[in-house]
Write an enzyme that holds these catalytic residues in place. Structure first.
Site, PDB file in Angstrom:
ATOM      1  N   ASP A  47      14.319  28.560  32.885  1.00 45.25           N
ATOM      2  CA  ASP A  47      14.362  27.031  33.167  1.00 45.25           C
ATOM      3  C   ASP A  47      13.468  26.472  31.955  1.00 45.25           C
ATOM      4  OD1 ASP A  47      14.483  24.951  35.412  1.00 45.25           O
ATOM      5  OD2 ASP A  47      12.381  25.017  34.869  1.00 45.25           O
ATOM      6  N   GLU A 119      20.025  30.928  34.682  1.00 44.09           N
ATOM      7  CA  GLU A 119      18.720  30.727  34.272  1.00 44.09           C
ATOM      8  C   GLU A 119      18.342  32.002  33.491  1.00 44.09           C
ATOM      9  OE1 GLU A 119      16.818  26.501  35.721  1.00 44.09           O
ATOM     10  OE2 GLU A 119      16.555  28.549  36.931  1.00 44.09           O
TER      11      GLU A 119
END
Length: 227
Positions: A47, A119
């Site tokens: 992220d 991610e």
């Protein structure tokens, strides 16, 4: 794993990183004896890496844009739905390692699981090959002018625009209703209709009721503006 590496256009020096990125917590919990970690830590790192690469891209692409606009565009580009679409293009669900409950519950197609795994894969590539490896991957998957244009389209609030158009005349009543839904619980498609004074003036579909209403408002807006 080699098949996925070809799709990523990247070969891991440490394949264990990719394995970890594809290991959902439900699978890791069922195989604790093997000391396998879930992809949650990689998701956290991914992220941050994704946020930085996207911020750098937008900073260079929009030299005159204020901070608020850059923040909104970045949020739209890296939202859960965008990451889910990346996972679908990579067929990431096919490679996930899931626990029995998630497997039977449709976890391979669940939006949140696929977005998180995307991610995690970005983080795995970063740890294995550094920024010079993950930067082109993220650009290829998410960051280009065409995709940004699509994101900008999705960000438009058609319901508000339609409301403003209708309010130009007095005594106009605008309302929405669900016209149907189809598909399994983890991947439903909703149909919505927008009514003006009780008559249907637009319809649309989406993966959420809100998205379906926006799609319906878009068709209604186009129809009313063309009159």
């Amino acid at each position: 794993m080699q098949e996925l590496e070809k799709k990523l256009n990247y070969t891991f020096r440490n394949p264990a990183l990719l394995q970890e990125a594809l290991s959902h917590s439900s699978y890791a919990n069922e195989h604790r004896g093997g000391h396998l970690r879930s992809n949650e830590r990689l998701e956290f790192l991914g992220d941050a890496v994704l946020g930085f690469v996207t911020a750098e891209y937008l900073f260079a692409r929009h030299p005159e844009a204020p901070e608020g606009d850059l923040t909104r565009i970045r949020a739209a580009l890296v939202c859960e739905q965008s990451l889910y679409e990346v996972a679908r293009r990579l067929d990431l669900g096919r490679y996930l390692m899931l626990g029995k409950g998630e497997e039977t519950g449709g976890g391979r197609n669940r939006t949140s699981i696929l977005a998180d795994a995307t991610e995690a894969v970005f983080a795995a590539v970063y740890l294995d090959g550094g920024m010079e490896a993950v930067n082109p991957l993220i650009h290829r998957c998410l960051l280009d002018a065409q995709r940004e244009s699509v994101v900008e389209e999705k960000r438009r609030d058609y319901k508000t625009a339609l409301q403003e158009l209708v309010q130009r005349q007095a005594d106009q009543v605008l309302s929405y209703r669900m016209a149907g839904e189809q598909g399994p619980d983890h991947d439903k498609t909703f149909q919505a209709e927008v009514l003006l004074n009780g008559s249907v003036v637009g319809s649309g579909s989406g993966h959420s009721k809100k998205e379906a209403e926006q799609a319906a408002a878009k068709t209604a807006l186009a129809a009313l503006e063309s009159k």
